[in-house]
Structure formats: C-alpha cells, structure tokens
Design an enzyme around this catalytic site. Structure first.
Site, PDB file in Angstrom:
ATOM      1  N   THR A  93       0.480  -0.866  -0.185  1.00  0.00           N
ATOM      2  CA  THR A  93      -0.181  -0.037   0.147  1.00  0.00           C
ATOM      3  C   THR A  93       1.086   0.971   0.321  1.00  0.00           C
ATOM      4  O   THR A  93       1.576   1.281   0.288  1.00  0.00           O
ATOM      5  CB  THR A  93      -0.897  -0.289   1.228  1.00  0.00           C
ATOM      6  OG1 THR A  93      -1.755   0.736   1.204  1.00  0.00           O
ATOM      7  CG2 THR A  93      -0.073   0.054   2.355  1.00  0.00           C
ATOM      8  N   THR A  94       0.460   2.557  -0.151  1.00  0.00           N
ATOM      9  CA  THR A  94       0.653   3.642  -0.231  1.00  0.00           C
ATOM     10  C   THR A  94      -0.186   4.658   0.838  1.00  0.00           C
ATOM     11  O   THR A  94      -0.836   4.753   0.425  1.00  0.00           O
ATOM     12  CB  THR A  94       1.046   4.358  -1.245  1.00  0.00           C
ATOM     13  OG1 THR A  94       1.902   3.514  -1.462  1.00  0.00           O
ATOM     14  CG2 THR A  94       1.837   5.443  -1.086  1.00  0.00           C
TER      15      THR A  94
END
Length: 327
Positions: A93-94
């Site tokens: 994810t970011t």
C-alpha cells in the site's frame, strides 16, 4: 439420525465424565461430557446451590482427547495458536501523513492486493476515529479493520466515562499497549494517527462563556502525527509514509515539503506523492483519498482517479518538451 451417522455418535459407547475448571471452584460448577444419544434420554440436572439454574453442558465426543484440549485452552497462557496460511500473500500500500502550517494532511491509495491479485480497487485506507482524528492503515486488511473498530470503541467509552476525548498522544499510547502483546505473531497492523488536539475546556468546566484559545505551539494542543505498529512501536514526527510505496512517496515529500505550504500546495504535494508511488509500486494504485485535519475537524477531498493525474502529468511533460524544442 443423519447427523449422528455422519458424526459417528451412535458407534460410541456412552460415557459420562465430570470435569471442574479449577480446584478452587465448586465441584457442582463443572462440565458434563456426554454424547448425542444420551442427550435425548437425559434431562438437565438442577443443582441446589445455583437457585434452580441448570449448569450442565453437553459436548459431542471426538476421536481425540477432548478434555485435554479443552483444559489446555482454558489454562494455557497462550491458547491462541498461530494458523499457517496455505501460501504466502504479498500485500502492499501507500499511505502518508505530514504536518504543515495549515494542519495535517493524510493521503492514501485505494488498492487492496493479495499477491499478484488486485483484491479490491476501491478500499478505504483512511478511517475517521472522531471529528478531529483519522488513521491511515497499512498491513493486513482484516487486522487493520478490526483494530480500528476496537480503537473507535475505546475512545468512545473513554469519552462517556470522563466527559472529554482522549488526547492523540493518549490514543496512540493506548493503541500501542493493546497491540504489544501480539508482537511476534502474524498480526500485521501499521496505523498513522493524524489529528488535532484541543486544550482542555476549562472555561466550560467553570461555566464560562468564552471558549479557550488553541495554541498550535503548545505540546497539548495543535496538530499531531503519530505512527503505531503492531509490535508496540510508537513514534511521533512531522512526516510519515508507510507501505510498499513509501520510498517513492518519501522522495517527493523530501523535495517539496516545508512548513509554510498553503492548503492547496499541501494537497497537491500529497496527491503527487501518492501518484508517484503508485506509478512505480505494483501493489498501490487506482485512486487517491485525501483528508485535511484542522482545529475545526477533518474534511475529506473528493476521491480522485490516478489515471487523471497520470494524464495531467503526461500533458505537463509534453508542454515542457515543446518549449525546449523551440529554444
């Protein structure tokens, strides 16, 4: 009956065994183990010291020693055994958050991945806890959702008991203490608390009309950004980016982040950082969610498709190349 045949209850001889939870308990408060065939012929015994309340449990037999497994479950300090997954699942994810003079910015992509599979392209990785606090989540989706719900419950219970909200620092400490016992297990939770603390409302407590002023430089009030991990780690800082795309997001934030950013500049910087990360990281992508937290609470920006950001970036590059050719 069909269920008895499937479970092989009728092939077993009847057996009755009393089992007490502990030596300190009354022997009448115990488990009675029998099988399904005796269940139809026996009625619940009522003990005199329980005021007529039946205290008898009928447990189906097993091919293994059921009582040993049951006793080990209740008495073992670590009765939650770790279940191995049939195959490893890579996920990424970011998420990011940073402080600036206008408050706190929290941003994240919306792709949920399971190995090479995009499990969901439109998840919510930023969750509001209350009006002045949101958390960005990274790690296992199920674990993050569970602990966010637990955190919301505990913050609400604290407010009902004490008449005011728990501070951001106190919230982070509470979450860290709750997660620390799971260190070394498969629990994977990384939450970044992005919020704004207010000073205690002393004026309201003294029946005064004038509300207290908020001093952003005070250690009690003002914007707060705290990272909490599932091993109990608790870190406070000015900028955090978590997830597989965080190195790419940090490269953008390190160049453009400064305290004097305006609101639109901060929003544009966060959006570009997520976009750059999703452009290079296969586990991040699809959309970007963005929250802005101030002294008046959080506000959510409309969700933006990262394809539009990509086309804007390509258009900007084309214009820049055209100017160089003319020169």
């Amino acid at each position: 009956m069909a269920l008895e045949d499937v479970c092989s209850f009728t092939d077993r001889s009847l057996h009755h065994k009393w089992f007490s939870f502990s030596a300190s308990e009354d022997t009448s408060a115990s488990l009675h183990v029998t099988d399904c065939s005796s269940f139809r012929r026996r009625s619940l015994k009522v003990f005199e010291n329980t005021s007529g309340i039946p205290f008898q449990f009928f447990v189906p037999p097993s091919s293994h020693s059921f009582m040993n497994r049951l006793s080990s479950f209740f008495w073992s300090p670590k009765h939650s055994a770790t279940v191995r997954r049939p195959f490893p699942l890579s996920h990424g994810t970011t998420t990011l958050g940073f402080l600036f003079q206008g408050g706190v910015i929290a941003a994240a992509d919306t792709r949920a991945s399971a190995g090479g599979l995009v499990a969901c392209p439109a998840v919510h990785k930023i969750t509001p806890i209350h009006s002045h606090l949101v958390v960005t989540s990274s790690g296992s989706g199920a674990d993050c959702m569970l602990w966010e719900r637990i955190l919301i419950r505990e913050i609400r219970l604290y407010q009902l008991r004490h008449g005011h909200r728990l501070s951001i620092r106190g919230t982070a400490k509470l979450l860290s203490f709750m997660l620390q016992p799971f260190k070394g297990t498969d629990v994977c939770v990384a939450l970044t608390l992005c919020g704004w603390d207010k000073q205690p409302d002393t004026a309201a407590a003294n029946n005064q009309i004038t509300p207290p002023t908020i001093d952003p430089t005070s250690p009690i009030s003002g914007p707060k950004l705290i990272y909490v991990c599932s091993d109990g780690t608790r870190l406070q800082g000015d900028v955090f980016s978590v997830g597989s795309g965080s190195p790419y997001a940090y490269s953008v934030l390190d160049i453009g982040l400064r305290w004097s950013l305006g609101n639109e500049e901060a929003v544009s910087l966060a959006r570009e950082a997520v976009f750059r990360a999703t452009h290079r990281d296969a586990y991040s992508g699809n959309n970007v969610d963005l929250y802005h937290i101030t002294a008046h609470g959080w506000s959510q920006r409309p969700r933006e498709d990262l394809k539009e950001e990509y086309y804007r970036d390509m258009k900007k590059r084309c214009k820049g190349g055209g100017k160089k050719d003319k020169i």
